[in-house]
Each structure stands twice: as structure tokens, then as C-alpha cells.
Design a protein around this motif. Structure first.
Motif, PDB file in Angstrom:
ATOM      1  N   LYS A  81       0.852  -1.192   0.000  1.00  0.00           N
ATOM      2  CA  LYS A  81       0.000   0.000   0.000  1.00  0.00           C
ATOM      3  C   LYS A  81       0.889   1.244   0.000  1.00  0.00           C
ATOM      4  O   LYS A  81       1.899   1.303   0.690  1.00  0.00           O
ATOM      5  N   LEU A  82       0.482   2.214  -0.763  1.00  0.00           N
ATOM      6  CA  LEU A  82       1.223   3.468  -0.864  1.00  0.00           C
ATOM      7  C   LEU A  82       0.636   4.492   0.093  1.00  0.00           C
ATOM      8  O   LEU A  82      -0.572   4.734   0.103  1.00  0.00           O
ATOM      9  N   ASP A  83       1.495   5.113   0.880  1.00  0.00           N
ATOM     10  CA  ASP A  83       1.117   6.257   1.710  1.00  0.00           C
ATOM     11  C   ASP A  83       1.505   7.496   0.896  1.00  0.00           C
ATOM     12  O   ASP A  83       2.650   7.950   0.942  1.00  0.00           O
ATOM     13  N   PHE A  84       0.549   8.020   0.123  1.00  0.00           N
ATOM     14  CA  PHE A  84       0.853   9.116  -0.802  1.00  0.00           C
ATOM     15  C   PHE A  84       1.337  10.356  -0.065  1.00  0.00           C
ATOM     16  O   PHE A  84       2.239  11.052  -0.530  1.00  0.00           O
ATOM     17  N   GLY A  85       0.777  10.645   1.095  1.00  0.00           N
ATOM     18  CA  GLY A  85       1.222  11.805   1.875  1.00  0.00           C
ATOM     19  C   GLY A  85       2.685  11.703   2.255  1.00  0.00           C
ATOM     20  O   GLY A  85       3.427  12.690   2.206  1.00  0.00           O
ATOM     21  N   LYS A  86       3.108  10.493   2.640  1.00  0.00           N
ATOM     22  CA  LYS A  86       4.520  10.274   2.996  1.00  0.00           C
ATOM     23  C   LYS A  86       5.413  10.438   1.765  1.00  0.00           C
ATOM     24  O   LYS A  86       6.489  11.040   1.846  1.00  0.00           O
ATOM     25  N   LEU A  87       4.975   9.917   0.619  1.00  0.00           N
ATOM     26  CA  LEU A  87       5.736  10.072  -0.621  1.00  0.00           C
ATOM     27  C   LEU A  87       5.864  11.546  -0.991  1.00  0.00           C
ATOM     28  O   LEU A  87       6.950  12.024  -1.318  1.00  0.00           O
ATOM     29  N   LYS A  88       4.764  12.285  -0.927  1.00  0.00           N
ATOM     30  CA  LYS A  88       4.780  13.705  -1.277  1.00  0.00           C
ATOM     31  C   LYS A  88       5.702  14.490  -0.341  1.00  0.00           C
ATOM     32  O   LYS A  88       6.479  15.333  -0.789  1.00  0.00           O
ATOM     33  N   LYS A  89       5.646  14.184   0.964  1.00  0.00           N
ATOM     34  CA  LYS A  89       6.511  14.877   1.914  1.00  0.00           C
ATOM     35  C   LYS A  89       7.979  14.574   1.622  1.00  0.00           C
ATOM     36  O   LYS A  89       8.822  15.480   1.639  1.00  0.00           O
TER      37      LYS A  89
END
Length: 155
Positions: A81-89
Motif C-alpha cells: 500500500k502506498l502512503d501518498f502523503g509520505k511520498l509527497k513529503k
């Protein structure tokens, strides 16, 4: 209004402006570089670099989904599962780190870097308006305009 004098005024802190400013300073010139937003230009801030971070994440996701079993990895039947918020940060932090590297490069090279909207008053004078609306004029023996604007920006 305060006025300062430099050997060279560089408008735009993208790759061309940074290179011009640092190279000129290495030859003993007193250099000012004015950037509207963040050092590094379009590629570093909103183009190539952030795109490559996002592309790399997509590539990793694709590899996990389609290829990991071929290499002997077993995910126990669960999907990553991708944590998009973590990737963006992480992407944004990486870009900020690069902005800082460019700023430190200016300090080490002896370049004065400032932020604000810049326009020509005459052939050797620019007026910079900072984020608080303060206007300052800078005089340069030479002026170099590089980057996203065409022609001479004026106030």
C-alpha cells in the motif's frame, strides 16, 4: 530607497543563473542573484526532479505488483500500500534539500542571493520588491537575464 552596487546582476536562480553567478564570483566579481521563488529553477522545483521521484515510486509499485515473485520474494498474499502523503513529503523535502544546497553554494562562492520580484529601471539598475513590499535598487556594471522571462522585465 536603498541602493547597492555589484559587478554583475543575475536575474533568475535556475541552473543558468546559478552557474553564471558562481562562475563570475570565482573570477572575483561581486555578484547579486535575484530569484522570484526558490533556487534551482523549474527543473528542480516543479519539473524534472519531482517528476523523477514520482516516476521512481510508480516503478517500484509496478515491480512489487508484477515482478517480485519472479525474484523469490513472497509478500504473503498481501498487496503493498502506498502512503501518498509520505511520498509527497519525502519528495518535497528532497527538493527543499536541493534548494538549500544551492543557497549554501552561493554562500561558499561569495554570491549574494536575494528573493523578490525584479524589474529593470534602466540598463544597469534593477528594482527588487521583496515579499513584504520593500523596494531596493541594485546597480550592476553588467546585467544578465536568464530564464523564464523573455526580453527585459520592467516595473
Amino acid at each position: 530607497m536603498t541602493s547597492y552596487e555589484y559587478d554583475l546582476l543575475v536575474i533568475g536562480g535556475g541552473s543558468g543563473g546559478i552557474a553564471c553567478a558562481k562562475r563570475s564570483a570565482s573570477h572575483g566579481k561581486k555578484v547579486l542573484c535575484v530569484e522570484r521563488d526558490r533556487l534551482g529553477g523549474t527543473c528542480v522545483n516543479v519539473g524534472c526532479v519531482p517528476k523523477k521521484v514520482m516516476w521512481s515510486a510508480a516503478h517500484i509499485a509496478d515491480t512489487l505488483k508484477h515482478d517480485m515473485a519472479h525474484y523469490g520474494f513472497d509478500n504473503g498474499g498481501t498487496e503493498a500500500k502506498l502512503d501518498f502523503g509520505k511520498l509527497k513529503k519525502a519528495r518535497d523535502d528532497y527538493v527543499k534539500r536541493l534548494n538549500g544546497i544551492y543557497a549554501n553554494g552561493f554562500v561558499n562562492a561569495g554570491v549574494t542571493g536575494i528573493f523578490g520580484e525584479c524589474g529593470f529601471v534602466d540598463n544597469h539598475t534593477v528594482e527588487v520588491v521583496d515579499k513584504d513590499g520593500k523596494k531596493t535598487q541594485y546597480v550592476g556594471k553588467d546585467s544578465h537575464c536568464h530564464g523564464r522571462e523573455t526580453g527585459l522585465p520592467t516595473r
